[in-house]
Design a protein around this motif. Structure first.
Motif, mmCIF file in Angstrom:
data_model
loop_
_atom_site.group_PDB
_atom_site.id
_atom_site.type_symbol
_atom_site.label_atom_id
_atom_site.label_comp_id
_atom_site.label_asym_id
_atom_site.label_seq_id
_atom_site.Cartn_x
_atom_site.Cartn_y
_atom_site.Cartn_z
ATOM 1 N N ALA A 1 0.815 -1.218 0.000
ATOM 2 C CA ALA A 1 0.000 0.000 0.000
ATOM 3 C C ALA A 1 0.847 1.265 0.000
ATOM 4 C CB ALA A 1 -0.924 0.003 1.215
ATOM 5 N N GLY A 2 2.172 1.104 -0.022
ATOM 6 C CA GLY A 2 3.055 2.262 -0.044
ATOM 7 C C GLY A 2 3.281 2.889 1.312
ATOM 8 N N LEU A 3 3.146 2.079 2.385
ATOM 9 C CA LEU A 3 3.274 2.598 3.745
ATOM 10 C C LEU A 3 4.415 1.899 4.483
ATOM 11 C CD1 LEU A 3 -0.507 2.621 4.779
ATOM 12 C CD2 LEU A 3 0.833 4.524 3.839
ATOM 13 N N ILE A 4 5.051 2.643 5.401
ATOM 14 C CA ILE A 4 6.079 2.051 6.263
ATOM 15 C C ILE A 4 5.477 1.779 7.637
ATOM 16 C CG2 ILE A 4 7.982 3.150 5.032
ATOM 17 C CD1 ILE A 4 8.184 5.199 7.297
ATOM 18 N N PRO A 5 6.037 0.843 8.418
ATOM 19 C CA PRO A 5 5.444 0.488 9.708
ATOM 20 C C PRO A 5 5.428 1.663 10.696
ATOM 21 C CG PRO A 5 7.047 -1.165 9.007
ATOM 22 C CD PRO A 5 7.204 -0.011 8.084
ATOM 23 N N PHE A 6 4.428 1.651 11.553
ATOM 24 C CA PHE A 6 4.253 2.675 12.583
ATOM 25 C C PHE A 6 5.496 2.797 13.460
ATOM 26 C CE2 PHE A 6 3.175 3.677 16.973
ATOM 27 C CZ PHE A 6 2.417 4.823 16.856
ATOM 28 N N TRP A 7 6.073 1.659 13.852
ATOM 29 C CA TRP A 7 7.159 1.677 14.823
ATOM 30 C C TRP A 7 8.389 2.426 14.326
ATOM 31 C CZ3 TRP A 7 12.009 -0.201 13.882
ATOM 32 C CH2 TRP A 7 12.169 -1.109 12.822
ATOM 33 N N THR A 8 8.562 2.497 13.012
ATOM 34 C CA THR A 8 9.775 3.137 12.505
ATOM 35 C C THR A 8 9.787 4.626 12.814
ATOM 36 O OG1 THR A 8 8.744 3.369 10.312
ATOM 37 C CG2 THR A 8 10.133 1.437 10.683
ATOM 38 N N LEU A 9 8.695 5.337 12.532
ATOM 39 C CA LEU A 9 8.660 6.761 12.837
ATOM 40 C C LEU A 9 8.652 6.985 14.349
ATOM 41 C CD1 LEU A 9 8.619 9.650 11.847
ATOM 42 C CD2 LEU A 9 6.126 9.518 11.672
ATOM 43 N N PHE A 10 7.981 6.104 15.083
ATOM 44 C CA PHE A 10 7.981 6.189 16.544
ATOM 45 C C PHE A 10 9.418 6.157 17.071
ATOM 46 C CE2 PHE A 10 7.838 4.613 20.838
ATOM 47 C CZ PHE A 10 6.682 5.156 21.391
ATOM 48 N N MET A 11 10.208 5.207 16.580
ATOM 49 C CA MET A 11 11.584 5.068 17.060
ATOM 50 C C MET A 11 12.488 6.197 16.557
ATOM 51 S SD MET A 11 11.729 2.779 19.233
ATOM 52 C CE MET A 11 13.519 2.934 19.425
ATOM 53 N N VAL A 12 12.169 6.770 15.409
ATOM 54 C CA VAL A 12 12.925 7.933 14.945
ATOM 55 C C VAL A 12 12.864 9.044 15.986
ATOM 56 C CG1 VAL A 12 12.832 9.858 13.301
ATOM 57 C CG2 VAL A 12 12.844 7.507 12.468
ATOM 58 N N TYR A 13 11.663 9.288 16.510
ATOM 59 C CA TYR A 13 11.509 10.327 17.532
ATOM 60 C C TYR A 13 12.266 9.964 18.811
ATOM 61 C CZ TYR A 13 8.024 13.054 14.974
ATOM 62 O OH TYR A 13 7.388 13.857 14.063
ATOM 63 N N VAL A 14 12.266 8.702 19.183
ATOM 64 C CA VAL A 14 12.972 8.273 20.396
ATOM 65 C C VAL A 14 14.482 8.485 20.233
ATOM 66 C CG1 VAL A 14 13.556 6.301 21.851
ATOM 67 C CG2 VAL A 14 11.196 6.617 21.070
ATOM 68 N N ILE A 15 15.027 8.049 19.100
ATOM 69 C CA ILE A 15 16.467 8.169 18.872
ATOM 70 C C ILE A 15 16.876 9.646 18.819
ATOM 71 C CG2 ILE A 15 18.345 7.694 17.248
ATOM 72 C CD1 ILE A 15 16.698 5.182 16.396
ATOM 73 N N GLN A 16 16.084 10.457 18.138
ATOM 74 C CA GLN A 16 16.378 11.888 18.090
ATOM 75 C C GLN A 16 16.362 12.506 19.485
ATOM 76 O OE1 GLN A 16 13.664 13.760 15.264
ATOM 77 N NE2 GLN A 16 15.392 14.069 13.889
ATOM 78 N N SER A 17 15.475 12.005 20.338
ATOM 79 C CA SER A 17 15.345 12.562 21.684
ATOM 80 C C SER A 17 16.613 12.358 22.496
ATOM 81 C CB SER A 17 14.157 11.915 22.406
ATOM 82 O OG SER A 17 12.949 12.153 21.712
ATOM 83 N N VAL A 18 17.243 11.192 22.345
ATOM 84 C CA VAL A 18 18.505 10.947 23.043
ATOM 85 C C VAL A 18 19.549 11.960 22.572
ATOM 86 C CG1 VAL A 18 20.340 9.277 23.489
ATOM 87 C CG2 VAL A 18 17.961 8.503 23.329
ATOM 88 N N GLY A 19 19.603 12.196 21.260
ATOM 89 C CA GLY A 19 20.527 13.189 20.732
ATOM 90 C C GLY A 19 20.224 14.582 21.243
ATOM 91 N N GLU A 20 18.951 14.906 21.327
ATOM 92 C CA GLU A 20 18.556 16.226 21.826
ATOM 93 C C GLU A 20 19.013 16.430 23.266
ATOM 94 O OE1 GLU A 20 14.501 18.920 22.427
ATOM 95 O OE2 GLU A 20 14.355 16.837 21.748
ATOM 96 N N LEU A 21 18.877 15.398 24.095
ATOM 97 C CA LEU A 21 19.288 15.511 25.497
ATOM 98 C C LEU A 21 20.796 15.655 25.646
ATOM 99 C CD1 LEU A 21 16.942 13.007 27.336
ATOM 100 C CD2 LEU A 21 17.198 15.446 27.817
#
Length: 498
Positions: free
Chosen positions: A390-410
């Motif tokens: 359907a041309g979609l990527i899994p939900f968890w991938t964008l969720f984890m992108v935000y988590v990984i970025q958050s560690v960098g932000e801190l």
């Protein structure tokens, strides 16, 4: 730290302690909580609203919406230079925060009116008010601690939790109002988002108004500058600046980038002149601070895809369907804050626990860039290997992108606030804090330009997203590696500041 009686060494009041920190920290924590509720309440909705309201939902509106969003964020942070200077030299920190809160509240209610001109005037008003508020409340946190106080980084990290507690709640509440209560998933009621944010800003104003007595002399005007007529003159100046910000929102993003860069060069010059006046140590510390400001631009250029291209990615390319219930786009914005609230106490403890082994400020910044890059690496993988029929990527991938970025932000953002109060010339702390936010603003404007390229002329596709995020990964990785390599030189210029 001019502008307060606490500026002189040893003049910091003996505050009562709560949970190991000066009690006023917690009042500033809650003031910032409600201001960030207002800020992040509108952040997730701006680009989506612009496309819906002014481009009839067409994908052709994504690129201009991203550029407006980037320009708005850039000017929000660029205005901090003026606000920091006003607090340092004209009316003090406390009055600047109160006046900024009043102006921001007015702007937030204005953007709820469904007219494009009023919308842009409202954004310009928010920018003018935020310039008075944002740098000065952060500078006051630094004034609660002596320069050699080992709790300083920990205090800023806890303060950063206040920012993210507000940022966590705002998208959930405003997204629920928009998509489920006053609108639908297919037709969100974005103006409700803006009204709720305006109410949050009023709560921030009230909280600081009643809590500021805890600060004592911290944030009061300079001796001889107590006359309240100065507040009126500053208000008139701020109102006169609104048409200027309106104009800057309307011009081409590339032109705005040149203007912001010129402002940054002027700021660097002023800080260096003051550093030279104060002596070799102050000069070297100012140089170190300005080098790190440059890498800060790089971090926020890619981190701030959250309110632009990541929104369109979530709306069009991420599978948000959970058995018929659709996860609201705005709720992704809360993942970042949830991760920070969870991890921040651990890092605050870790920085204190490590003692002399605590990584240097430049190396913490390098870690921030690398973690940001790893988030883009995950998107590269998802967009090349995990796309469904359907041309979609899994939900968890964008969720984890935000988590990984958050560690960098801190690793970067709260440390940057603390660093600026330590390295800035003594007479220009508020102004230097404005410089920190200007560097963030330059990155934000670049983020809008980058996001517009990711969307292209007709809207985001899997191919355009993959190409753009691949470029982002390599740039961030390169920046992180360079910063690690030159970290010893920067640390030497800092003359013992850690």
């Amino acid at each position: 730290m001019s502008g307060t009686a606490a500026s002189a060494p040893g003049a910091i009041p003996e505050f009562k302690q709560t949970m190991g920190h000066p009690r006023p920290l917690w009042m500033l924590f809650m003031t910032e909580f409600w201001e960030r509720f207002a800020f992040y309440g509108i952040r997730w909705a701006l680009t989506l609203y612009i496309v819906q309201a002014f481009y009839a939902g067409s994908g052709e509106g994504e690129a201009p919406a991203s550029r407006v969003y980037g320009a708005y964020l850039a000017l929000v942070y660029a205005a901090a230079i003026i606000g920091g200077y006003i607090a340092d030299r004209v009316i003090g920190y406390q009055r600047s925060i109160l006046l900024g809160a009043v102006v921001m509240s007015a702007g937030l209610f204005m953007i709820a009116y469904p007219d494009q001109t009023v919308f842009h005037v409202g954004l310009a008003t928010v920018i003018a008010g935020n310039g008075l508020f944002k740098p000065n409340i952060s500078a006051m946190v630094g004034q609660l601690y002596a320069p050699t106080d080992q709790r300083r980084d920990s205090g800023f990290t806890l303060f950063y939790m206040g920012i993210n507690a507000g940022a966590f709640i705002a998208p959930i509440l405003t997204g629920w109002f928009s998509d489920k209560v006053f609108g639908t998933d297919a037709m969100p009621a974005y103006k409700v988002v803006f009204i709720a944010s305006g109410i949050g800003m009023l709560l921030s104003l009230v909280w600081f108004w009643f809590g500021r007595r805890q600060l004592g002399t911290i944030g009061r005007p300079l001796a001889g500058a107590e006359n309240k007529s100065r507040v009126l003159w500053v208000l008139l100046f701020v109102l006169a600046s609104v048409p200027v910000y309106y104009f800057l929102l309307a011009i081409d993003a590339a032109t705005l980038q040149w203007i912001l860069s010129a402002m940054f060069l002027v700021l660097c010059g002023m800080i260096l002149v003051e550093g030279f006046r104060e002596g070799p140590v102050a000069r070297d510390r100012a140089i170190a601070m300005l080098i790190i400001f440059v890498f800060n631009v790089l971090f926020w250029c890619f981190f701030e895809q959250a309110g632009s291209s990541f929104n369109f990615l979530a709306d069009k390319i991420v599978n948000r369907d959970f058995g018929g219930w659709i996860f609201p786009v705005g709720w992704f914005q809360s993942v970042n804050s949830l991760a920070i609230i969870t991890v921040a106490p651990v890092l605050a403890w870790l920085w204190m626990r490590m003692g002399k082994a605590n990584p240097s400020i430049p190396r913490k910044f390098g870690l921030g860039l690398i973690f940001n890059g790893l988030a883009f690496l995950l998107l590269m993988f998802a967009l090349s290997s995990l796309v469904s029929a359907a041309g979609l990527i899994p939900f968890w991938t964008l969720f984890m992108v935000y988590v990984i970025q958050s560690v960098g932000e801190l690793c970067l953002s709260p440390i940057g606030l603390s660093m600026t109060t330590k390295l800035a010339p003594v007479k220009l702390v508020g102004f230097a804090m404005g410089g920190w936010f200007l560097s963030t603003g330059i990155g934000n404007n670049l983020s809008g330009i980058f996001a517009s390229h990711v969307s292209g002329e007709t809207g985001m596709t899997v191919a355009s997203a993959h190409a753009g995020y691949t470029q982002g990964f390599w740039i961030l990785l390169g920046g992180g590696v360079i910063l690690f390599l030159i970290a010893p030189l920067i640390q030497k210029l800092m003359h013992g500041v850690k």
